[in-house]
Design a protein around this motif. Sequence first.
Motif, PDB file in Angstrom:
ATOM      1  N   VAL A 187     -67.327   0.956  93.076  1.00  0.00           N
ATOM      2  CA  VAL A 187     -68.707   1.455  92.991  1.00  0.00           C
ATOM      3  C   VAL A 187     -69.363   0.584  91.944  1.00  0.00           C
ATOM      4  N   GLN A 188     -70.487   0.022  92.371  1.00  0.00           N
ATOM      5  CA  GLN A 188     -70.916  -0.958  91.534  1.00  0.00           C
ATOM      6  C   GLN A 188     -72.501  -0.470  91.256  1.00  0.00           C
ATOM      7  N   LEU A 189     -73.050  -0.312  90.104  1.00  0.00           N
ATOM      8  CA  LEU A 189     -74.194   0.370  89.632  1.00  0.00           C
ATOM      9  C   LEU A 189     -75.425  -0.696  89.297  1.00  0.00           C
ATOM     10  N   ALA A 190     -76.473  -0.932  89.818  1.00  0.00           N
ATOM     11  CA  ALA A 190     -77.618  -1.548  89.412  1.00  0.00           C
ATOM     12  C   ALA A 190     -77.419  -2.962  89.442  1.00  0.00           C
ATOM     13  N   VAL A 191     -76.419  -3.404  90.121  1.00  0.00           N
ATOM     14  CA  VAL A 191     -76.303  -4.956  90.431  1.00  0.00           C
ATOM     15  C   VAL A 191     -75.840  -5.162  91.800  1.00  0.00           C
ATOM     16  N   PRO A 192     -76.641  -6.127  92.700  1.00  0.00           N
ATOM     17  CA  PRO A 192     -76.288  -6.264  93.936  1.00  0.00           C
ATOM     18  C   PRO A 192     -74.970  -7.296  94.150  1.00  0.00           C
ATOM     19  N   PRO A 193     -74.340  -6.988  95.386  1.00  0.00           N
ATOM     20  CA  PRO A 193     -73.223  -7.608  95.509  1.00  0.00           C
ATOM     21  C   PRO A 193     -73.361  -9.010  95.495  1.00  0.00           C
ATOM     22  N   PRO A 238     -63.381  -1.914  99.777  1.00  0.00           N
ATOM     23  CA  PRO A 238     -64.483  -0.870  99.914  1.00  0.00           C
ATOM     24  C   PRO A 238     -65.320  -0.761  98.864  1.00  0.00           C
ATOM     25  N   THR A 239     -66.631  -1.109  99.018  1.00  0.00           N
ATOM     26  CA  THR A 239     -67.817  -1.202  97.853  1.00  0.00           C
ATOM     27  C   THR A 239     -68.843  -0.416  98.185  1.00  0.00           C
ATOM     28  N   LEU A 240     -69.286   0.378  97.176  1.00  0.00           N
ATOM     29  CA  LEU A 240     -70.401   0.881  97.102  1.00  0.00           C
ATOM     30  C   LEU A 240     -71.542   0.528  96.187  1.00  0.00           C
ATOM     31  N   VAL A 241     -72.555   0.097  96.690  1.00  0.00           N
ATOM     32  CA  VAL A 241     -73.740  -0.387  95.727  1.00  0.00           C
ATOM     33  C   VAL A 241     -74.750   0.393  95.528  1.00  0.00           C
ATOM     34  N   VAL A 242     -75.127   0.968  94.265  1.00  0.00           N
ATOM     35  CA  VAL A 242     -76.034   1.881  94.072  1.00  0.00           C
ATOM     36  C   VAL A 242     -77.316   1.324  93.069  1.00  0.00           C
ATOM     37  N   ALA A 279     -82.154  -9.575 101.134  1.00  0.00           N
ATOM     38  CA  ALA A 279     -81.395 -10.445 100.362  1.00  0.00           C
ATOM     39  C   ALA A 279     -79.694 -10.280 100.417  1.00  0.00           C
ATOM     40  N   CYS A 280     -79.450  -9.180 100.955  1.00  0.00           N
ATOM     41  CA  CYS A 280     -77.973  -8.840 100.924  1.00  0.00           C
ATOM     42  C   CYS A 280     -77.476  -8.410 102.376  1.00  0.00           C
ATOM     43  N   ARG A 281     -78.327  -9.017 103.212  1.00  0.00           N
ATOM     44  CA  ARG A 281     -77.865  -8.783 104.649  1.00  0.00           C
ATOM     45  C   ARG A 281     -76.439  -9.528 105.031  1.00  0.00           C
ATOM     46  N   ASP A 282     -75.792  -8.558 105.819  1.00  0.00           N
ATOM     47  CA  ASP A 282     -74.373  -9.065 106.149  1.00  0.00           C
ATOM     48  C   ASP A 282     -73.964  -8.689 107.750  1.00  0.00           C
ATOM     49  N   VAL A 307     -69.298  -2.577 102.872  1.00  0.00           N
ATOM     50  CA  VAL A 307     -70.041  -2.223 101.988  1.00  0.00           C
ATOM     51  C   VAL A 307     -71.308  -1.624 102.389  1.00  0.00           C
ATOM     52  N   GLU A 308     -71.484  -0.505 101.594  1.00  0.00           N
ATOM     53  CA  GLU A 308     -72.604   0.292 101.979  1.00  0.00           C
ATOM     54  C   GLU A 308     -73.538   0.325 100.604  1.00  0.00           C
ATOM     55  N   PHE A 309     -74.975   0.771 100.798  1.00  0.00           N
ATOM     56  CA  PHE A 309     -75.693   0.977  99.694  1.00  0.00           C
ATOM     57  C   PHE A 309     -76.298   2.321  99.806  1.00  0.00           C
TER      58      PHE A 309
END
Length: 294
Positions: free
Chosen positions: A134-140, A230-234, A250-253, A262-264
């Motif tokens: 889970v990654q907070l406040a930073v884009p993939p 598996p990554t969640l971007v918040v 910018a993060c289209r996949d 990856v989910e946002f």
Amino acid sequence: MSTPTATRPPAMPEAEGFEHLIVETPGLRSHVAAIGEGDPVLMLHGFPQHWWQWAQIAPAVAARGHRVYCPDLRGAGWTVADDPRIDRETRLHDVLALMDQLGIERAHVVSHDMGTVTVWQLVYDHPERVRTSVQLAVPPPYLRFDPRVMPGFRHMPAFIWHRPGASLQPIFSPAYLAHPLSEEVMAAHLAPMAVPEVDAAVRPLTRRFVIPEALRMMRGVYRRRRLTVPTLVVFGRKDWPWTEAVLTRACRDPEHRYADRVEFAYVDDAAHYVTDDAPEEVTALVLDWFERAG
């Protein structure tokens, strides 16, 4: 091994239920706040924060059957290093050594800000060590350059040219917070900056760690690799300029070209310091992701 020496930092802020461990790895004495029992979770703080960033989140995660570890990363908090040098992968090696010493084979990893830059390296180079992220406040890191994201780096010059003793209090301005912090909370976040070794780490963390990774991202290094964890971007919805529209572009996949999963998610009434603005919402997203993706 020689014993690291440093100016004694101020007393730690209080947080109920935590154990405070000193974990020794080559050249480093890491302070780790730990709570709970069960499946391991690693929480990596952002800048200029430390373990206490997770004081409202870790106990709730621990209550759901997890052993949560909140280390002070090199150059922050109450961790002391023999060698002050910091390079692009220094913190990655620190985290791997810490996991080994703690007997953590594989963990859920939650990160914010600079902590997430280390997690980029971890999930791409050592995916077998990470159950979910889970990654907070930073884009993939497979983000494509878009001029609209440039204001998201407006704070960097102050860190690149940080003067010893200069206050970092402006980083907790309304530009980065939806709700003002009290003087007591701000002082708790910034307490270790009174230690010269921690203050002196601001420049190398920015120049030798963050900027090289940002340049790798802009050159498309991570778009030539595949994210398998598996990554969640918040993001907070008030974290300008990282709007949902900008991030979607910018993060289209397309058809999972860069990542398996990856989910946002977006948190209302929160900005960059989303763990301070909305700890309950962040906790709920973290626990839901563990359940759905872990």
